[in-house]
Design a protein around this motif. Sequence first.
Motif, short mmCIF file in Angstrom:
data_model
loop_
_atom_site.label_atom_id
_atom_site.label_comp_id
_atom_site.label_asym_id
_atom_site.label_seq_id
_atom_site.Cartn_x
_atom_site.Cartn_y
_atom_site.Cartn_z
N THR A 1 20.09 36.35 -28.52
CA THR A 1 18.88 35.88 -28.68
C THR A 1 17.98 35.49 -27.57
OG1 THR A 1 19.10 34.07 -30.00
CG2 THR A 1 18.94 36.05 -31.48
N THR A 2 18.90 34.36 -26.86
CA THR A 2 18.26 33.89 -25.70
C THR A 2 19.28 33.83 -24.49
OG1 THR A 2 19.36 31.76 -26.21
CG2 THR A 2 17.15 32.18 -27.23
N LYS A 3 18.76 33.53 -23.38
CA LYS A 3 19.44 33.55 -22.12
C LYS A 3 19.26 32.22 -21.79
CE LYS A 3 20.44 36.00 -17.80
NZ LYS A 3 21.92 35.84 -18.23
N SER B 1 18.62 41.82 -16.96
CA SER B 1 17.67 41.98 -17.57
C SER B 1 17.77 42.92 -18.63
CB SER B 1 16.15 41.92 -17.07
OG SER B 1 15.33 42.13 -17.96
N HIS B 2 18.16 44.31 -18.32
CA HIS B 2 18.30 45.25 -19.07
C HIS B 2 19.42 45.26 -20.16
CE1 HIS B 2 15.28 48.52 -17.58
NE2 HIS B 2 15.13 47.39 -16.70
N THR C 1 20.75 42.33 -21.02
CA THR C 1 20.39 41.46 -21.98
C THR C 1 19.44 42.10 -23.24
OG1 THR C 1 20.43 39.65 -20.54
CG2 THR C 1 19.32 39.26 -22.61
N LEU C 2 18.83 42.75 -22.99
CA LEU C 2 17.93 43.34 -23.96
C LEU C 2 18.55 44.31 -24.94
CD1 LEU C 2 14.72 44.65 -21.60
CD2 LEU C 2 14.64 42.65 -23.72
N THR C 3 19.62 45.13 -24.27
CA THR C 3 20.54 45.92 -24.98
C THR C 3 21.23 45.04 -26.14
OG1 THR C 3 20.66 47.50 -23.44
CG2 THR C 3 22.32 47.72 -24.99
N SER D 1 20.49 42.27 -27.23
CA SER D 1 19.65 41.63 -28.19
C SER D 1 19.78 42.25 -29.54
CB SER D 1 18.38 41.25 -27.49
OG SER D 1 17.61 42.45 -27.43
N THR D 2 20.15 43.36 -29.45
CA THR D 2 19.99 44.37 -30.82
C THR D 2 21.05 43.61 -31.84
OG1 THR D 2 21.51 46.12 -29.97
CG2 THR D 2 19.00 46.26 -29.52
N GLN E 1 22.21 51.76 -23.07
CA GLN E 1 21.64 50.93 -22.25
C GLN E 1 20.72 51.34 -21.32
OE1 GLN E 1 24.45 48.24 -19.70
NE2 GLN E 1 22.93 47.83 -18.35
N SER E 2 19.48 50.80 -21.05
CA SER E 2 18.51 51.29 -20.19
C SER E 2 19.03 51.00 -18.94
CB SER E 2 17.18 50.77 -20.47
OG SER E 2 17.19 49.38 -20.52
#
Length: 256
Positions: A87-89, A118-119, A121-123, A125-126, A190-191
Amino acid sequence: MTLRPATPADLPPILLLTAPALENYTLATFTHPFRHLHPASFTAHASLSPTKKLLHPGTNGYNLVTTKDGIITSWAFWRHPQPTDNTTKEPQKEDEKEEESPLLYPSLSPARLSLTTSHTTLTKSTIKEPHTYLSALFVHPSHKRNHLGSLQTLWGLFHSAKKNLPVYLLASAEGELLYRSLGFKVIAEQSFPSIHEMPEEDLRREIEILGKEVVESQFSDLAKPKLMRWEGTVDDEIFQDPEVMAKILSVSPSDF
């Protein structure tokens, strides 16, 4: 063939094992667009992650290798992430910033690395639940198609199933077929950064060095890794081979 925990003494052969794979690994080649101009830099930077995983795995990491006649033929790194991992970096430390410096590693594009991180990490985070994560898996090119990747993966799946934990990984295009065969399912793709996300100054510099056509193709021709999930039990069919299970049970750490 033997399955065993890795030790710090295994670092040199593990680095030799990972180097050929990273030459064609989508993520590594994307973040190192100048690798053909600075091959030694690319090799040096590529060694940072395996070195950290092996020498500083933390309390939630576990390194595993297979050997044949005393030679390391594959390496895997498993971990049990803490909830904050998803959830966090954490703020980047000064020494990590230095590691990514283009002065130290001229094969690297810090702008691309930052965007890709960044991309990724977003993936990840699911993932909201307690789980096990396969963070790295490399098989020596001379020993592929000998089921080493399957064995390394089955080891983590079995010990995760014993704890009723699902397993996640980010699969490359090369590895996706293996993971599907073991029961993993794709839950997200992954984006990847768009060329329009690149800072203008960094983009101009890359075009000057590589040419506009090359830069554009490097952004557009990426095979996107898949975030995959596995959830099974120790009674699943994939755990029915007695020879495979003997190897898996021979390495049963209490801290995994």
